[in-house]
Motif scaffolding. Structure first.
Motif, PDB file in Angstrom:
ATOM      1  N   ARG A 162       0.831  -1.207   0.000  1.00  0.00           N
ATOM      2  CA  ARG A 162       0.000   0.000   0.000  1.00  0.00           C
ATOM      3  C   ARG A 162       0.864   1.255   0.000  1.00  0.00           C
ATOM      4  NH1 ARG A 162      -4.896  -1.016   4.376  1.00  0.00           N
ATOM      5  NH2 ARG A 162      -6.010  -2.597   3.192  1.00  0.00           N
ATOM      6  N   HIS A 163       0.240   2.334  -0.420  1.00  0.00           N
ATOM      7  CA  HIS A 163       0.894   3.645  -0.398  1.00  0.00           C
ATOM      8  C   HIS A 163      -0.015   4.586   0.395  1.00  0.00           C
ATOM      9  CE1 HIS A 163       3.654   2.071  -3.433  1.00  0.00           C
ATOM     10  NE2 HIS A 163       2.595   1.601  -4.060  1.00  0.00           N
ATOM     11  N   ASP A 195       0.302   6.926   2.827  1.00  0.00           N
ATOM     12  CA  ASP A 195       0.557   8.360   2.973  1.00  0.00           C
ATOM     13  C   ASP A 195       0.165   9.120   1.718  1.00  0.00           C
ATOM     14  OD1 ASP A 195       1.499   7.914   5.503  1.00  0.00           O
ATOM     15  OD2 ASP A 195       3.613   7.967   4.950  1.00  0.00           O
ATOM     16  N   GLU A 196       0.545   8.598   0.567  1.00  0.00           N
ATOM     17  CA  GLU A 196       0.202   9.239  -0.698  1.00  0.00           C
ATOM     18  C   GLU A 196      -1.309   9.244  -0.912  1.00  0.00           C
ATOM     19  OE1 GLU A 196       0.291  10.904  -4.574  1.00  0.00           O
ATOM     20  OE2 GLU A 196       1.644  10.969  -2.856  1.00  0.00           O
ATOM     21  N   ALA A 197      -1.961   8.128  -0.576  1.00  0.00           N
ATOM     22  CA  ALA A 197      -3.411   8.042  -0.741  1.00  0.00           C
ATOM     23  C   ALA A 197      -4.131   9.035   0.161  1.00  0.00           C
ATOM     24  CB  ALA A 197      -3.879   6.620  -0.453  1.00  0.00           C
ATOM     25  N   LEU A 198      -3.685   9.165   1.400  1.00  0.00           N
ATOM     26  CA  LEU A 198      -4.303  10.115   2.326  1.00  0.00           C
ATOM     27  C   LEU A 198      -4.149  11.545   1.829  1.00  0.00           C
ATOM     28  CD1 LEU A 198      -3.259   8.551   5.751  1.00  0.00           C
ATOM     29  CD2 LEU A 198      -5.546   8.612   4.758  1.00  0.00           C
ATOM     30  N   ARG A 199      -3.003  11.833   1.226  1.00  0.00           N
ATOM     31  CA  ARG A 199      -2.803  13.171   0.659  1.00  0.00           C
ATOM     32  C   ARG A 199      -3.788  13.428  -0.477  1.00  0.00           C
ATOM     33  NH1 ARG A 199      -0.974  15.379  -3.580  1.00  0.00           N
ATOM     34  NH2 ARG A 199      -0.312  13.402  -4.505  1.00  0.00           N
ATOM     35  N   ARG A 200      -4.015  12.413  -1.291  1.00  0.00           N
ATOM     36  CA  ARG A 200      -4.881  12.575  -2.461  1.00  0.00           C
ATOM     37  C   ARG A 200      -6.346  12.744  -2.081  1.00  0.00           C
ATOM     38  NH1 ARG A 200      -3.472   7.814  -6.461  1.00  0.00           N
ATOM     39  NH2 ARG A 200      -5.114   8.826  -7.703  1.00  0.00           N
ATOM     40  N   ILE A 201      -6.779  12.166  -0.947  1.00  0.00           N
ATOM     41  CA  ILE A 201      -8.192  12.290  -0.566  1.00  0.00           C
ATOM     42  C   ILE A 201      -8.435  13.437   0.404  1.00  0.00           C
ATOM     43  CG2 ILE A 201      -8.471   9.793  -0.886  1.00  0.00           C
ATOM     44  CD1 ILE A 201      -8.792   9.608   2.191  1.00  0.00           C
ATOM     45  N   ALA A 203      -9.183   3.993  -2.399  1.00  0.00           N
ATOM     46  CA  ALA A 203      -9.907   3.797  -1.143  1.00  0.00           C
ATOM     47  C   ALA A 203      -9.231   2.715  -0.302  1.00  0.00           C
ATOM     48  CB  ALA A 203     -11.358   3.412  -1.427  1.00  0.00           C
ATOM     49  N   HIS A 204      -8.764   1.681  -0.959  1.00  0.00           N
ATOM     50  CA  HIS A 204      -8.043   0.601  -0.270  1.00  0.00           C
ATOM     51  C   HIS A 204      -6.751   1.140   0.332  1.00  0.00           C
ATOM     52  CE1 HIS A 204      -5.198  -2.833  -0.141  1.00  0.00           C
ATOM     53  NE2 HIS A 204      -6.261  -3.543   0.181  1.00  0.00           N
ATOM     54  N   ASP A 205      -5.985   1.899  -0.449  1.00  0.00           N
ATOM     55  CA  ASP A 205      -4.711   2.441   0.038  1.00  0.00           C
ATOM     56  C   ASP A 205      -4.912   3.405   1.205  1.00  0.00           C
ATOM     57  OD1 ASP A 205      -3.212   1.035  -1.746  1.00  0.00           O
ATOM     58  OD2 ASP A 205      -2.863   2.676  -3.135  1.00  0.00           O
ATOM     59  N   ALA A 206      -5.989   4.191   1.147  1.00  0.00           N
ATOM     60  CA  ALA A 206      -6.253   5.188   2.189  1.00  0.00           C
ATOM     61  C   ALA A 206      -6.884   4.561   3.424  1.00  0.00           C
ATOM     62  CB  ALA A 206      -7.163   6.282   1.641  1.00  0.00           C
TER      63      ALA A 206
END
Length: 217
Positions: free
Chosen positions: A142-143, A145-151, A208-211
């Protein structure tokens, strides 16, 4: 009418798919193509709603065609026709802009249903392909941190919709769960894709999975 294109280098395969789709009163096959370049050009010329592309075609394959269609005819929904063992190609097609995947041995009723779902913006993923994509994604890590930034810029309502996209729910199922109209759900999804940089709802589901939006729900 759902304006549809069939692209396959085998004429018999195209003819078989056409016969199936023409049994549906709401589907019209407006063009056929024998390679990816023809398919992309036809999508632009014929204002195609759903393009069914063989993932393997000579010279210019379905993956290259998906990228071309995303640029030349962005409103066209691309559904790839694949065979077992092509999961790596499915991942590449997803990145190129494909938004649906079906096995070539899909039955007539499921093929017609898939075209209708694609035209309505619903998910079109053969179960075994979904499983293989998730397994491949989990193995790659998973990524978060990047996913949280994007959402980060999504509203709470949009994050709720994104979470249900991650579960593979259709627009109507999301609408029922969140007590929204289907039109409102579609508007939320459009903003989610725009704000997160996702090309389609499958990429949004991975996001959504990554975040970790699916965790502890």
């Amino acid at each position: 009418m759902i304006r549809t294109l069939i692209a396959d280098d085998e004429a018999l395969m195209r003819a078989g798919i056409r016969l199936i789709l023409e049994d549906a009163e709401d589907i019209e096959v407006v063009a056929e193509a024998g390679d990816g370049r023809e398919a992309a050009a036809a999508c632009r010329t014929h204002d195609v709603d759903v393009a069914l592309l063989d993932i393997q075609m000579p010279a210019h394959d379905g993956i290259a065609a998906a990228g071309d269609i995303a640029r030349l005819a962005p409103r066209t929904c691309v559904v790839m026709l694949t065979a077992f063992g092509e999961e790596a190609k499915v991942s590449r097609a997803l990145r190129a802009g494909a938004s649906g995947f079906l096995l070539k041995d899909t039955g007539p009723g499921e093929l017609i249903s898939a075209v209708r779902r694609a035209a309505a913006g619903e998910p079109v993923l053969a179960p075994h392909i979904t499983r293989q994509l998730l397994e491949r994604h989990v193995r790659s890590g998973r990524h978060t941190d990047e996913a949280l930034r994007r959402i980060k810029e999504l509203t709470p309502a949009e994050q709720d919709v994104l979470r249900l996209l991650g579960l593979g729910w259709s627009n109507s199922e999301i609408a029922d769960e969140l007590h929204l109209s289907v039109g409102t759900v579609k508007a939320h999804i459009s903003r989610i894709l725009s704000r997160t940089g996702c090309a389609n709802r499958v990429q949004a589901a991975v996001l959504a999975h990554d975040a970790e939006l699916l965790t502890d729900r």
